[in-house]
Design a protein around this motif. Sequence first.
Motif, short mmCIF file in Angstrom:
data_model
loop_
_atom_site.label_atom_id
_atom_site.label_comp_id
_atom_site.label_asym_id
_atom_site.label_seq_id
_atom_site.Cartn_x
_atom_site.Cartn_y
_atom_site.Cartn_z
N ASP A 583 0.83 -1.21 0.00
CA ASP A 583 0.00 0.00 0.00
C ASP A 583 0.87 1.26 0.00
N LEU A 584 1.92 1.22 0.80
CA LEU A 584 2.79 2.39 0.92
C LEU A 584 3.56 2.64 -0.38
N LYS A 585 4.03 1.57 -1.02
CA LYS A 585 4.72 1.72 -2.29
C LYS A 585 3.80 2.32 -3.35
N SER A 586 2.56 1.88 -3.34
CA SER A 586 1.59 2.44 -4.29
C SER A 586 1.38 3.93 -4.05
N LYS A 587 1.30 4.31 -2.79
CA LYS A 587 1.10 5.72 -2.47
C LYS A 587 2.34 6.54 -2.85
N LEU A 588 3.52 5.97 -2.63
CA LEU A 588 4.76 6.67 -3.00
C LEU A 588 4.82 6.93 -4.51
N GLN A 589 4.37 5.92 -5.28
CA GLN A 589 4.39 6.09 -6.73
C GLN A 589 3.45 7.20 -7.19
N ARG A 590 2.39 7.43 -6.39
CA ARG A 590 1.42 8.45 -6.77
C ARG A 590 1.78 9.84 -6.21
N THR A 591 2.88 9.92 -5.42
CA THR A 591 3.27 11.18 -4.79
C THR A 591 4.46 11.80 -5.53
N ASN A 592 4.37 13.07 -5.83
CA ASN A 592 5.46 13.79 -6.49
C ASN A 592 6.43 14.28 -5.42
N PRO A 593 7.69 13.77 -5.41
CA PRO A 593 8.63 14.15 -4.36
C PRO A 593 9.00 15.64 -4.37
N ILE A 594 8.81 16.27 -5.51
CA ILE A 594 9.14 17.71 -5.58
C ILE A 594 8.04 18.55 -4.96
N ASP A 595 6.77 18.20 -5.26
CA ASP A 595 5.64 18.97 -4.75
C ASP A 595 5.43 18.78 -3.25
N ASP A 596 5.72 17.56 -2.76
CA ASP A 596 5.45 17.30 -1.33
C ASP A 596 6.60 16.47 -0.77
N GLN A 597 7.77 17.16 -0.65
CA GLN A 597 8.99 16.45 -0.26
C GLN A 597 8.92 15.91 1.15
N LEU A 598 8.32 16.70 2.08
CA LEU A 598 8.25 16.23 3.47
C LEU A 598 7.42 14.95 3.59
N GLU A 599 6.24 14.94 2.96
CA GLU A 599 5.37 13.75 3.02
C GLU A 599 6.04 12.56 2.35
N TYR A 600 6.74 12.83 1.23
CA TYR A 600 7.43 11.76 0.51
C TYR A 600 8.53 11.15 1.38
N ASN A 601 9.30 12.00 2.02
CA ASN A 601 10.38 11.52 2.89
C ASN A 601 9.82 10.73 4.08
N ARG A 602 8.68 11.21 4.63
CA ARG A 602 8.08 10.50 5.77
C ARG A 602 7.64 9.10 5.35
N MET A 603 6.97 9.02 4.20
CA MET A 603 6.50 7.72 3.73
C MET A 603 7.68 6.80 3.40
N PHE A 604 8.76 7.40 2.84
CA PHE A 604 9.93 6.59 2.52
C PHE A 604 10.54 6.03 3.80
N GLY A 605 10.58 6.85 4.84
CA GLY A 605 11.11 6.38 6.12
C GLY A 605 10.23 5.27 6.71
N ASP A 606 8.91 5.43 6.56
CA ASP A 606 8.00 4.38 7.05
C ASP A 606 8.22 3.08 6.27
N LEU A 607 8.50 3.23 4.96
CA LEU A 607 8.71 2.04 4.13
C LEU A 607 9.96 1.29 4.58
N VAL A 608 11.03 2.04 4.86
CA VAL A 608 12.27 1.41 5.33
C VAL A 608 12.02 0.68 6.65
N ALA A 609 11.25 1.31 7.57
CA ALA A 609 10.96 0.69 8.86
C ALA A 609 10.13 -0.58 8.69
N LEU A 610 9.15 -0.51 7.79
CA LEU A 610 8.31 -1.69 7.55
C LEU A 610 9.13 -2.84 6.96
N GLU A 611 10.05 -2.52 6.04
CA GLU A 611 10.90 -3.55 5.45
C GLU A 611 11.77 -4.20 6.52
N GLN A 612 12.30 -3.40 7.44
CA GLN A 612 13.11 -3.95 8.53
C GLN A 612 12.26 -4.85 9.43
#
Length: 625
Positions: A583-612
Motif C-alpha cells: 500500500d505504501l509503495k503504491s502511495k509513493l508512486q502516486r506522490t510527487n517528491p518535488i511537490d510534497d517532499q516532506l510527506e514523501y520523505n516521511r512515507m519513505f522512512g515508514d517504508l524502510v521501517a516496515l521492510e526492517q
Amino acid sequence: MAGRINEEDIAKVRETARIDDVIGTYVTLRNAGGGNMKGLCPFHDEKSPSFNVTPSRGMYHCFGCGAGGDVIKFVMEMDGLGFSETVERLAEKVGIALRYEEGTGPSRSSGGPQRPRLVEAHKIAAAYYADQLATPEAMTARQFLDTRGFDKDAAAHFGVGFSPRGGSDLTKHLKQLGFSDAELVTAGLAGDNNRGLYDRFRGRLMWPIRDSSGDVIGFGARRIFDDDRIEAKYLNTSETPIYKKSQVLYGIDLARREIATASQAVIVEGYTDVMAAHLAGVKTAVATCGTAFGDDHARVIRRLLQDHDEFRGEVIFTFDGDAAGQKAAMRAFEGDQNFAGQTYVAVAAAGLDPCDLRLQHGDAAVRDLVASRVPLYRFVLGNVVQRYDLDRADGRIDALREAAKLVTAIRDRSKVDAFARELAGMLGIDPNDVQREVRRAASRGNDTASGGRAAPAPAPAESLGMPDPRDPRFLLERETLKLVVQYPQVIAAVLKEVGPEDFTHPAYRAVWAVVTLAGGPPTVEDASWGARLQANSVDERVHSLLTALSVEPIRTAKAPDAAYASVHANRLREVTVMRQIADLKSKLQRTNPIDDQLEYNRMFGDLVALEQHRRMLREAALDAT
C-alpha cells in the motif's frame, strides 16, 4: 421454587459427560487421526462423513451443514430439549447432583410435561409391567412366550411385561408417585374419556421400546385374550413428544454397538423376530414399530453403520414369502437410494419369519438365513419376472419393460450393464435387446425427471459469508485461529502484536473479536476456554465457525509446540506488513517528491521501517522452524 442451575455445576456436567460417548449413542464414530472422530451427520443426510467430534475439547462440528457445539447443545438439538432439561438429563447420567440458585431441585416448566418426566414415567411403567408378568393374571402371557420359545430369562433380557386388565392399575400407580394427569396422557400411557383416566394398554403382553441410549420411550402391546375388546393384534404407543414411530427401531439399544462393529444391520418385522434373532446370535437385528421401514429409519441405520462411499455396510431385510412380503421388498427397493452400501433380502425357503424359523429348526437356521441373503435388486427382479408368462413372447416383452425400469434405478451405475445381462438370462432374451430397453427406460426416466423441480444445490460457503476451509488465501489465518481455539496456552505468548487487521476474511476477524472479548487466550491450560468463546459468540455463523475451528485437525503430524505457534504468528504478521508495504509503495508512486517532499520523505522512512520489521518477522519465523 427451584431457580437457575449453578454455573459451576453446568461446567462440571459439560466436562464430565464425554461427548464421544453421548454422540456415540446416535452416531457411529470412527477414529480420524489427530484425536478426532468422524461419522455421518445426524442433522442432515449425507453420503460421505463430514461430522467431526474432538473429545479432548468436548466439541463437535459438521463441515457439511455447519452444525456444531458442545455436548449440551448436541443433546438439545437431537432431542428437542431446553437447556436446563438437557443439563439435568446429562447430570443424571453421569451422577452429578445439581445445585440451584434458589431451592434444591429441578425446575418445572409451566409449559406442560417435558422429556425427563415422560422418560421417567416410561421407566417406571416398564418396571411395573415386568413385575406384573409374574402374577397369576399373566399366565396366558407367559404361555404365549413359552410357545414362541422364550423363557423367563429371555423375557427379562428384553424387558417383556404384562399390562393388567383392571383398566387403571398403571395410572393409579404412577399418580401415587406424583405424576399428573397431563403428564400421563401426554406420555401416551393413559387416556381420558371424560370420566377419568384409564390405562392405554390393558391385558396385553408388553414390549418396552427404547431409544439408542436405552431410555424407554414407548411400548408395543400384543393381544393375548380372545375377549379383548380391541381386535388389533398389536397396539403401539401413539406419537408423543418423545416417541416418533418413523424414527423408532425396536431393539436399537441392544443392537447399536453390534451394528457398528459388524457393519451390518438386519431388519426384521416384529418384536418376537428381534428376540429370536438376538437369541440365535444375530445381534444386529432391529424392527420397525407398527409402520413400514422408511427414510427416517434408513437415516438412523446409516448413522450407526457409518454407511458411506468409503466405508460401506450392508443392510439385510427379512420378509415373509407371501404377497405382503413382496410388497415390503418393493418399498425397500424404492428406498434403496438411501444407502451407500449393499442391500440384501433374506427369505426362508418355507416363508417362515425368524421367530418361527428358530422354533422349528433352531438357532443355526436363523444364522443361516442371514448368511444366505441375496441382493435386494435380484430378489425384486425375480418377483417381477415371476408375474409374467415367459412362455409367451408378449409376456417376455412386458416383463422386460417393467424390469428394465427397475434396472435403471439401481444405484451403482457401473453395475447396470451386468444387471441387464442377468435380466437377459432370466427372460431368455438377447442381452443386446435388454440393454437397449434399459437405455430407453433410462431416457424416459430422465425426461420425466427433467420436468420436475430439481433440488436446490447447497449454497457455497462464501455466499453465506463463511470462508472455505481449503481456500489458500486464508489458510494462515485459519491455522492461527485453530491454535488460538485449541491450544491457547501454546500460542498466547507470541500473539502480542497480532490484531484484527491481521485477519482479512470478515468471519475470521469476527472470531478474533470473540477471542478478544473472552479476555484473550490463557497462558496456562484452561478447561473453560472453549465454553467462554462459545458464550461470547452471539452470531450463529461465528458460533458455527468456532466449533469448526475447535475440531478441525491442526496441520502438523505432532502436537503443536511453541515453535509451531511462533511460525504462524510471525508469518501472519509478516503477511500484514507486506500488505502495508504494498500500500505504501503504491502511495509513493502516486506522490510527487518535488511537490510534497516532506510527506514523501516521511512515507519513505515508514517504508524502510516496515521492510526492517518484515525481515525481523521472517527471521523469527525461520528461527522457529
